[in-house]
Design an enzyme around this catalytic site. Structure first.
Site, PDB file in Angstrom:
ATOM      1  N   ASP A  60       0.752  -1.130   0.063  1.00  0.00           N
ATOM      2  CA  ASP A  60      -0.159  -0.037   0.086  1.00  0.00           C
ATOM      3  C   ASP A  60       1.040   1.295  -0.108  1.00  0.00           C
ATOM      4  O   ASP A  60       2.241   1.160   0.210  1.00  0.00           O
ATOM      5  CB  ASP A  60      -0.962  -0.081   1.151  1.00  0.00           C
ATOM      6  CG  ASP A  60      -0.216   0.139   2.530  1.00  0.00           C
ATOM      7  OD1 ASP A  60       0.882   0.266   2.600  1.00  0.00           O
ATOM      8  OD2 ASP A  60      -0.836  -0.024   3.517  1.00  0.00           O
ATOM      9  N   GLY A  63      -0.506   5.560   3.076  1.00  0.00           N
ATOM     10  CA  GLY A  63      -1.429   6.645   3.391  1.00  0.00           C
ATOM     11  C   GLY A  63      -2.341   6.125   4.591  1.00  0.00           C
ATOM     12  O   GLY A  63      -2.561   7.099   5.467  1.00  0.00           O
ATOM     13  N   GLN A 169     -11.585   7.264  -5.258  1.00  0.00           N
ATOM     14  CA  GLN A 169     -11.949   7.515  -3.847  1.00  0.00           C
ATOM     15  C   GLN A 169     -13.388   8.429  -4.225  1.00  0.00           C
ATOM     16  O   GLN A 169     -13.835   8.377  -5.101  1.00  0.00           O
ATOM     17  CB  GLN A 169     -11.216   8.790  -3.300  1.00  0.00           C
ATOM     18  CG  GLN A 169      -9.753   8.074  -2.585  1.00  0.00           C
ATOM     19  CD  GLN A 169     -10.101   7.280  -1.448  1.00  0.00           C
ATOM     20  OE1 GLN A 169     -11.394   7.295  -0.836  1.00  0.00           O
ATOM     21  NE2 GLN A 169      -9.380   6.565  -0.770  1.00  0.00           N
ATOM     22  N   GLY A 196     -11.463   3.633   0.367  1.00  0.00           N
ATOM     23  CA  GLY A 196     -12.230   4.493   1.157  1.00  0.00           C
ATOM     24  C   GLY A 196     -13.478   3.915   1.464  1.00  0.00           C
ATOM     25  O   GLY A 196     -14.599   4.302   2.063  1.00  0.00           O
ATOM     26  N   ASP A 246      -8.168  -7.460  -0.058  1.00  0.00           N
ATOM     27  CA  ASP A 246      -7.206  -7.634   1.307  1.00  0.00           C
ATOM     28  C   ASP A 246      -8.086  -7.392   2.451  1.00  0.00           C
ATOM     29  O   ASP A 246      -8.970  -6.579   2.485  1.00  0.00           O
ATOM     30  CB  ASP A 246      -5.800  -6.758   1.044  1.00  0.00           C
ATOM     31  CG  ASP A 246      -6.335  -5.352   1.706  1.00  0.00           C
ATOM     32  OD1 ASP A 246      -6.892  -4.593   0.714  1.00  0.00           O
ATOM     33  OD2 ASP A 246      -5.951  -5.008   2.791  1.00  0.00           O
ATOM     34  N   CYS A 284     -14.393 -28.197   6.418  1.00  0.00           N
ATOM     35  CA  CYS A 284     -13.084 -27.588   5.858  1.00  0.00           C
ATOM     36  C   CYS A 284     -12.061 -28.423   5.963  1.00  0.00           C
ATOM     37  O   CYS A 284     -11.928 -29.536   6.608  1.00  0.00           O
ATOM     38  CB  CYS A 284     -12.757 -26.332   6.870  1.00  0.00           C
ATOM     39  SG  CYS A 284     -11.129 -25.635   6.582  1.00  0.00           S
ATOM     40  N   CYS A 286      -8.539 -27.679   5.709  1.00  0.00           N
ATOM     41  CA  CYS A 286      -7.536 -27.094   6.024  1.00  0.00           C
ATOM     42  C   CYS A 286      -6.589 -28.200   7.211  1.00  0.00           C
ATOM     43  O   CYS A 286      -7.258 -29.163   7.822  1.00  0.00           O
ATOM     44  CB  CYS A 286      -7.487 -25.748   6.915  1.00  0.00           C
ATOM     45  SG  CYS A 286      -7.823 -25.825   8.438  1.00  0.00           S
ATOM     46  N   CYS A 289      -8.349 -28.388  10.614  1.00  0.00           N
ATOM     47  CA  CYS A 289      -9.639 -28.777  10.693  1.00  0.00           C
ATOM     48  C   CYS A 289      -9.494 -30.360  10.478  1.00  0.00           C
ATOM     49  O   CYS A 289     -10.079 -31.081  11.025  1.00  0.00           O
ATOM     50  CB  CYS A 289     -10.583 -28.176   9.830  1.00  0.00           C
ATOM     51  SG  CYS A 289     -11.268 -26.597  10.241  1.00  0.00           S
ATOM     52  N   HIS A 315      -6.340 -21.862   9.707  1.00  0.00           N
ATOM     53  CA  HIS A 315      -7.833 -22.108   9.264  1.00  0.00           C
ATOM     54  C   HIS A 315      -8.717 -20.845   8.620  1.00  0.00           C
ATOM     55  O   HIS A 315      -9.260 -20.946   7.484  1.00  0.00           O
ATOM     56  CB  HIS A 315      -8.910 -22.641  10.545  1.00  0.00           C
ATOM     57  CG  HIS A 315     -10.282 -22.453  10.080  1.00  0.00           C
ATOM     58  ND1 HIS A 315     -10.779 -23.444   9.285  1.00  0.00           N
ATOM     59  CD2 HIS A 315     -11.024 -21.437  10.198  1.00  0.00           C
ATOM     60  CE1 HIS A 315     -12.240 -23.159   9.095  1.00  0.00           C
ATOM     61  NE2 HIS A 315     -12.221 -21.862   9.556  1.00  0.00           N
TER      62      HIS A 315
HETATM   63 ZN   LIG Z   1     -10.196 -25.239   8.579  1.00  0.00          ZN
END
Ligand SMILES: [Zn+2]
Length: 353
Positions: A60, A63, A169, A196, A246, A284, A286, A289, A315
């Site tokens: 970024d 700012g 903006q 913004g 993000d 899930c 992952c 999990c 996770h």
């Molecule tokens: Zn998970």
């Protein structure tokens, strides 16, 4: 993009990020400029070499942190004067300076400096900040093109292929968003972001501004919605034409013991999970999990074990990245609307009981 504020995504390693198949991460220019400094990072070969990450990085402009973290002194057409939140030292962030710092960091995508105002700003204040941001964007673009033609004195360009995104903006005002989009596109950037938003305005207001603004941006360039959001925001904003996101939410909430699951948020410290041997999110796949129970994650949280933050973060990042993988697949197979309906049927913003 997982957020790696100071060159690290909190609680996980770059190996974890590769295992999660994160394609790009975000780093914060404000933090890296103050510590350890972009000069030092440039001397060590740029941010990719410094942090040991060979996939894309977006930085970024600094700012947003200047306006939210630092003790602001003065904003003028020249730039934003602020005091460091670390040692109180005085700095001036100009559009050129923000461009130079990012050139030295050598991220793959650099953002222009813009003036951030509260989403509650009156239209007159939002208009002044928006036009100042347009003037700053012009200067940032000129600087970037100069750096592309060859280094300027005192600036080490560590990534010659760096792209630069402009930022639209204009607060919650459609007419300002239109003017900002037109002026920013006229300057000509590699791609465009919507800034913004996600600053505490209601979701419907944000969706309205995204809907209005995304359709003004070129179809052949990625569109990046900065700083959003909850998992259902991802689907709703993709539906309105957004490609990149993000947000600190998955990592920050993980450290605070909140898991984001296919059903909705889950507060893992709650006593109801003390003897619950089921996975945090049975839907899930992952690492967390597949291997650990709610009871174990609750125990780690209550005991203050660092591993708890790591497993929760793995996770939450997986859930976000997997949701976007499924969105991309659904778009390719023409089943996005079905995915959108199904997601809303199971996911609720209310904390699970
Ligand atoms: Zn998970």
């Amino acid at each position: 993009m997982p957020v790696g504020t100071r060159g690290a995504v909190k609680a996980v390693t770059q190996r974890d990020l590769r295992d999660l198949d994160a394609e790009i991460i975000l780093a914060n220019t404000y933090h890296l400029y103050l510590r350890p400094g972009d000069d030092l990072i440039a001397r060590l070969g740029g941010l990719h070499a410094f942090i040991g990450w060979d996939r894309p990085i977006l930085t970024d402009s600094g700012g947003y942190q200047v306006f939210s973290l630092a003790a602001m002194r003065r904003v003028s057409d020249e730039g934003a004067e602020f005091r460091s939140h670390l040692d109180g030292s005085l700095h001036l962030l100009t559009p050129e300076k923000a461009t130079d710092i990012q050139a030295q960091l050598g991220s793959d995508i650099a953002m222009v400096l813009d003036e951030c105002v509260a989403s509650t700003a009156e239209i007159d204040g939002a208009r002044v900040a928006m036009w100042r941001s347009v003037r700053w964007a012009r200067r940032a673009r000129d600087r970037r093109l100069q750096l592309r033609d060859g280094s300027l004195p005192g600036v080490v360009v560590t990534n010659t292929g760096q792209a630069q995104f402009g930022i639209v903006q204009g607060g919650v005002y459609p007419e300002l968003r239109t003017e900002s989009a037109q002026a920013t596109i006229e300057i000509g950037f590699d791609a465009y972001a919507i800034g913004g938003l996600s600053v505490r305005e209601p979701p419907e207001v944000m969706y309205g501004v995204v809907d209005h603004t995304a359709r003004l941006l070129p179809e052949d360039r990625p569109r990046y919605l900065m700083g959003t959001g909850m998992p259902d925001d991802l689907l709703e904003c993709v539906a309105r034409g957004i490609d990149m996101f993000d947000c600190v939410l998955p990592t920050r909430n993980a450290r605070n013991g909140q898991l984001l699951t296919s059903q909705g948020p889950m507060v893992i410290k709650n006593a109801q999970y003390a003897e619950d041997d089921t996975p945090p999110d049975p839907a899930c796949d992952c690492y967390t999990c597949r291997n650990f129970s709610r009871a174990y994650l609750r125990h780690l949280y209550i005991a203050g074990e660092m591993t708890g933050a790591t497993l929760n973060t793995i996770h939450n990042l997986y859930f976000y990245l997997d949701t976007l993988r499924r969105i991309r697949e659904a778009i390719m197979f023409g089943t996005f609307e079905r995915l959108r309906q199904e997601f809303h049927q199971t996911f609720s913003r209310r904390t699970q009981q």
